[in-house]
Design a protein around this motif. Structure first.
Motif, PDB file in Angstrom:
ATOM      1  N   PRO A   1       0.769  -1.306  -0.080  1.00 37.32           N
ATOM      2  CA  PRO A   1       0.059  -0.050   0.052  1.00 37.32           C
ATOM      3  C   PRO A   1       0.927   1.225  -0.232  1.00 37.32           C
ATOM      4  CG  PRO A   1      -0.857  -1.505   1.559  1.00 37.32           C
ATOM      5  CD  PRO A   1       0.367  -2.092   1.198  1.00 37.32           C
ATOM      6  N   ALA A   2       0.332   2.150  -0.914  1.00 38.22           N
ATOM      7  CA  ALA A   2       1.263   3.372  -0.918  1.00 38.22           C
ATOM      8  C   ALA A   2       1.318   4.310   0.380  1.00 38.22           C
ATOM      9  CB  ALA A   2       0.482   4.365  -2.012  1.00 38.22           C
ATOM     10  N   LEU A   3       2.402   4.759   0.749  1.00 40.63           N
ATOM     11  CA  LEU A   3       2.727   5.517   1.904  1.00 40.63           C
ATOM     12  C   LEU A   3       3.361   6.924   1.458  1.00 40.63           C
ATOM     13  CD1 LEU A   3       3.647   2.868   4.638  1.00 40.63           C
ATOM     14  CD2 LEU A   3       1.412   3.989   4.600  1.00 40.63           C
ATOM     15  N   ASP A   4       3.443   8.003   2.157  1.00 35.52           N
ATOM     16  CA  ASP A   4       4.438   9.106   1.898  1.00 35.52           C
ATOM     17  C   ASP A   4       5.726   8.678   2.446  1.00 35.52           C
ATOM     18  OD1 ASP A   4       5.266  10.451   4.487  1.00 35.52           O
ATOM     19  OD2 ASP A   4       2.981  10.136   4.749  1.00 35.52           O
ATOM     20  N   GLY A   5       6.851   9.170   1.828  1.00 32.41           N
ATOM     21  CA  GLY A   5       7.972   8.874   2.086  1.00 32.41           C
ATOM     22  C   GLY A   5       8.716   8.698   3.348  1.00 32.41           C
ATOM     23  N   GLU A   6       8.281   9.497   4.246  1.00 37.42           N
ATOM     24  CA  GLU A   6       8.727   9.630   5.648  1.00 37.42           C
ATOM     25  C   GLU A   6       8.065   8.535   6.443  1.00 37.42           C
ATOM     26  OE1 GLU A   6       8.909  12.328   9.822  1.00 37.42           O
ATOM     27  OE2 GLU A   6       8.178  13.330   7.686  1.00 37.42           O
ATOM     28  N   THR A   7       6.663   8.134   6.151  1.00 42.33           N
ATOM     29  CA  THR A   7       6.033   6.914   6.773  1.00 42.33           C
ATOM     30  C   THR A   7       6.694   5.777   6.291  1.00 42.33           C
ATOM     31  OG1 THR A   7       4.035   8.453   6.971  1.00 42.33           O
ATOM     32  CG2 THR A   7       3.843   6.339   7.454  1.00 42.33           C
ATOM     33  N   LEU A   8       6.968   5.566   5.174  1.00 38.17           N
ATOM     34  CA  LEU A   8       7.438   4.288   4.674  1.00 38.17           C
ATOM     35  C   LEU A   8       8.919   4.206   5.183  1.00 38.17           C
ATOM     36  CD1 LEU A   8       7.428   2.110   2.560  1.00 38.17           C
ATOM     37  CD2 LEU A   8       8.529   3.533   0.859  1.00 38.17           C
TER      38      LEU A   8
ATOM     39  N   SER B   1      -2.203   5.398  -8.382  1.00 42.61           N
ATOM     40  CA  SER B   1      -2.335   4.047  -7.931  1.00 42.61           C
ATOM     41  C   SER B   1      -2.252   4.183  -6.354  1.00 42.61           C
ATOM     42  CB  SER B   1      -1.169   3.253  -8.377  1.00 42.61           C
ATOM     43  OG  SER B   1      -0.965   2.021  -7.888  1.00 42.61           O
ATOM     44  N   PRO B   2      -3.084   2.953  -5.680  1.00 41.74           N
ATOM     45  CA  PRO B   2      -3.031   2.920  -4.285  1.00 41.74           C
ATOM     46  C   PRO B   2      -2.054   2.000  -3.613  1.00 41.74           C
ATOM     47  CG  PRO B   2      -4.740   1.291  -5.323  1.00 41.74           C
ATOM     48  CD  PRO B   2      -4.209   2.233  -6.531  1.00 41.74           C
ATOM     49  N   ASN B   3      -1.131   1.776  -4.628  1.00 43.23           N
ATOM     50  CA  ASN B   3       0.138   1.021  -4.189  1.00 43.23           C
ATOM     51  C   ASN B   3       1.276   1.609  -4.767  1.00 43.23           C
ATOM     52  OD1 ASN B   3      -1.590  -1.219  -3.052  1.00 43.23           O
ATOM     53  ND2 ASN B   3      -1.914  -1.967  -5.064  1.00 43.23           N
ATOM     54  N   ILE B   4       2.432   1.134  -4.168  1.00 42.62           N
ATOM     55  CA  ILE B   4       3.765   1.278  -4.696  1.00 42.62           C
ATOM     56  C   ILE B   4       4.691  -0.008  -5.106  1.00 42.62           C
ATOM     57  CG2 ILE B   4       3.798   3.530  -3.560  1.00 42.62           C
ATOM     58  CD1 ILE B   4       5.902   2.648  -1.434  1.00 42.62           C
ATOM     59  N   ILE B   5       5.402   0.065  -5.786  1.00 47.00           N
ATOM     60  CA  ILE B   5       6.460  -1.089  -6.169  1.00 47.00           C
ATOM     61  C   ILE B   5       7.420  -0.878  -5.133  1.00 47.00           C
ATOM     62  CG2 ILE B   5       7.899  -2.485  -7.891  1.00 47.00           C
ATOM     63  CD1 ILE B   5       4.697  -2.153  -8.300  1.00 47.00           C
ATOM     64  N   PHE B   6       7.831  -1.878  -4.213  1.00 45.53           N
ATOM     65  CA  PHE B   6       8.741  -1.773  -3.078  1.00 45.53           C
ATOM     66  C   PHE B   6      10.079  -2.629  -3.632  1.00 45.53           C
ATOM     67  CE2 PHE B   6      11.374  -2.846   0.711  1.00 45.53           C
ATOM     68  CZ  PHE B   6      10.990  -1.393   1.505  1.00 45.53           C
ATOM     69  N   VAL B   7      11.109  -1.931  -3.822  1.00 49.42           N
ATOM     70  CA  VAL B   7      12.696  -2.690  -4.331  1.00 49.42           C
ATOM     71  C   VAL B   7      13.413  -2.748  -3.331  1.00 49.42           C
ATOM     72  CG1 VAL B   7      14.040  -2.584  -6.312  1.00 49.42           C
ATOM     73  CG2 VAL B   7      11.775  -1.823  -6.635  1.00 49.42           C
TER      74      VAL B   7
ATOM     75  N   THR C   1      19.043  -3.601   3.841  1.00 52.68           N
ATOM     76  CA  THR C   1      19.601  -2.619   4.579  1.00 52.68           C
ATOM     77  C   THR C   1      19.005  -1.259   3.947  1.00 52.68           C
ATOM     78  OG1 THR C   1      21.353  -2.582   3.021  1.00 52.68           O
ATOM     79  CG2 THR C   1      21.872  -3.482   5.096  1.00 52.68           C
ATOM     80  N   GLY C   2      18.162  -1.283   2.959  1.00 49.69           N
ATOM     81  CA  GLY C   2      17.758  -0.178   2.334  1.00 49.69           C
ATOM     82  C   GLY C   2      16.673  -0.270   1.281  1.00 49.69           C
ATOM     83  N   TYR C   3      16.284   0.492   0.716  1.00 51.10           N
ATOM     84  CA  TYR C   3      15.174   0.129  -0.418  1.00 51.10           C
ATOM     85  C   TYR C   3      15.131   1.348  -1.416  1.00 51.10           C
ATOM     86  CZ  TYR C   3      12.122   3.198   2.507  1.00 51.10           C
ATOM     87  OH  TYR C   3      11.467   4.517   3.198  1.00 51.10           O
ATOM     88  N   LYS C   4      14.487   1.260  -2.611  1.00 51.65           N
ATOM     89  CA  LYS C   4      13.809   2.113  -3.406  1.00 51.65           C
ATOM     90  C   LYS C   4      12.458   1.876  -3.663  1.00 51.65           C
ATOM     91  CE  LYS C   4      18.366   3.148  -5.915  1.00 51.65           C
ATOM     92  NZ  LYS C   4      19.060   1.988  -5.598  1.00 51.65           N
ATOM     93  N   TYR C   5      11.712   2.821  -4.254  1.00 51.97           N
ATOM     94  CA  TYR C   5      10.438   2.451  -4.691  1.00 51.97           C
ATOM     95  C   TYR C   5       9.991   3.229  -5.910  1.00 51.97           C
ATOM     96  CZ  TYR C   5       8.808   6.608  -2.130  1.00 51.97           C
ATOM     97  OH  TYR C   5       8.951   8.097  -1.830  1.00 51.97           O
ATOM     98  N   ARG C   6       9.002   2.698  -6.693  1.00 54.80           N
ATOM     99  CA  ARG C   6       8.169   3.335  -7.667  1.00 54.80           C
ATOM    100  C   ARG C   6       6.842   3.621  -7.385  1.00 54.80           C
ATOM    101  NH1 ARG C   6      10.948  -1.020 -10.235  1.00 54.80           N
ATOM    102  NH2 ARG C   6       9.232  -2.029 -10.797  1.00 54.80           N
ATOM    103  N   TYR C   7       6.412   4.681  -7.762  1.00 56.16           N
ATOM    104  CA  TYR C   7       4.819   4.882  -7.883  1.00 56.16           C
ATOM    105  C   TYR C   7       4.350   5.355  -8.916  1.00 56.16           C
ATOM    106  CZ  TYR C   7       5.995   9.717  -7.058  1.00 56.16           C
ATOM    107  OH  TYR C   7       6.421  11.111  -7.214  1.00 56.16           O
ATOM    108  N   TYR C   8       2.977   5.109  -9.070  1.00 63.01           N
ATOM    109  CA  TYR C   8       2.194   5.516 -10.383  1.00 63.01           C
ATOM    110  C   TYR C   8       1.228   6.560  -9.812  1.00 63.01           C
ATOM    111  CZ  TYR C   8       5.049   1.916 -12.270  1.00 63.01           C
ATOM    112  OH  TYR C   8       6.093   1.087 -12.849  1.00 63.01           O
TER     113      TYR C   8
END
Length: 341
Positions: A34-41, A69-75, A59-66
């Protein structure tokens, strides 16, 4: 064990937490949450890893959002390749099982001390702050760690021993020269919450000698810990009991100056190290000078000179005596090693 930080999140944060936990556990390359704002994520990811320190490979992550969309892609970003992660997982599981085996049938308090002593005797503070030193693989696999890795190692071991434990975290404070957040543990012993900072005790003690393990930060209440720790930046249980601090339990918390003198005399006579806590009012400069005068006097009676280390915020003094011709040595200790400029 309880997912403490998860229980303090709202429903959407919990849903993201579950998705990340599932994805990381399966070593997925990417997955939807589910999509969250950057700080919350960031906070969800960070706190998940405090609840689950056994997940040492992310240890870390990146993410893509559209848009819309109610979701984000967590990498996720992994510390090692997947084959290596599986090897380390197996090694860590075996290491934890081996370490906790001797402590399975002792009391909660003894389990806490067992884990604390293991850290103080076997882990060195990593001033270079290598990536794995922030995870359990540093302290448990390499014998090095920073406060985050040490607090995670304490939690993993106490979880395995059935002792309730969470990781507490405070902010940095550039004005005081504190560059980094600091982490330690809160434990529940006999139904009561206490602060346990194995990193600070580790920086004070000489880890080569069992007798030199320090307990200045073993079962402190809120009032005591925040004398030299910054305020917490995430929810944690309140610790209100000050009667079971280690030195009080061991009858090494003195309220009378004559007790300091008597025990110093014994230490001078027997050639033993004495570590004690002063509880007879605030440790002001005047009080400290009076105590040092009594320690000096006890040494003179045995023709010896004192070497004294002082942890001023926690009012703990550690002393041993050497032959009289050596110069008296008074050292102010800083338990915040590695965290300040």
């Amino acid at each position: 064990m309880e997912q403490y930080y998860y229980n303090h999140m709202n429903k959407q944060e919990q849903a993201a937490y579950h998705g990340i936990l599932q994805g990381l556990s399966g070593l997925a390359d990417e997955f939807q949450i589910p999509a969250l704002d950057g700080e919350t994520l960031y906070n969800v990811f960070f706190q998940l890893r405090l609840d689950h320190p056994e997940i040492f490979w992310a240890t870390g992550y990146k993410y893509r959002y559209y848009k819309e969309s109610p979701n984000i892609i967590f990498v996720p970003e992994y510390l090692f390749d997947k084959g290596k992660i599986k090897e380390h997982q197996k090694a860590m599981k075996s290491r934890v099982e081996k370490l906790v085996r001797p402590a399975k049938n002792i009391s909660e308090w003894e389990k806490e001390k067992y884990v604390h002593d293991f850290i103080c005797q076997n882990v060195h503070y990593d001033k270079l702050k290598k990536a794995y030193s922030h995870e359990i693989i540093g302290p448990l696999g390499q014998g090095v760690g920073v406060c985050e890795g040490i607090a995670k190692a304490v939690k993993v071991l106490l979880d395995a021993l059935g002792v309730w434990c969470v990781i507490a975290i405070c902010g940095n404070n550039p004005e005081k020269g504190i560059k980094y957040r600091h982490t330690w543990n809160i434990v529940r012993i006999g139904g009561t919450y206490y602060h346990l900072d194995a990193t600070f005790d580790n920086t004070l003690g000489n880890s080569d000698k069992v007798e030199d393990i320090r307990y200045d930060y073993f079962n402190l209440d809120d009032k005591s810990i925040f004398r030299d720790h910054e305020p917490l930046i995430a929810a944690a249980p309140h610790c209100t009991d000050h009667d079971h601090f280690y030195y009080r339990e061991k009858k090494l918390s003195f309220t009378k100056t004559e007790d300091v003198y008597k025990r110093s005399l014994q230490a001078a006579k027997k050639g033993k190290t004495l570590t004690f806590h002063w509880r007879g009012g605030y440790l002001t400069r005047e009080v400290l000078n009076e105590l040092l005068g009594l320690i000096r006097k006890a040494g003179e009676e045995k023709n010896k000179t004192a070497a004294v280390n002082i942890n001023w915020p926690q009012a703990v003094l550690r002393l041993h005596y050497t032959e009289a011709q050596l110069q008296e040595c008074i050292t102010m200790e800083d338990a915040n090693e590695g965290e300040k400029e």
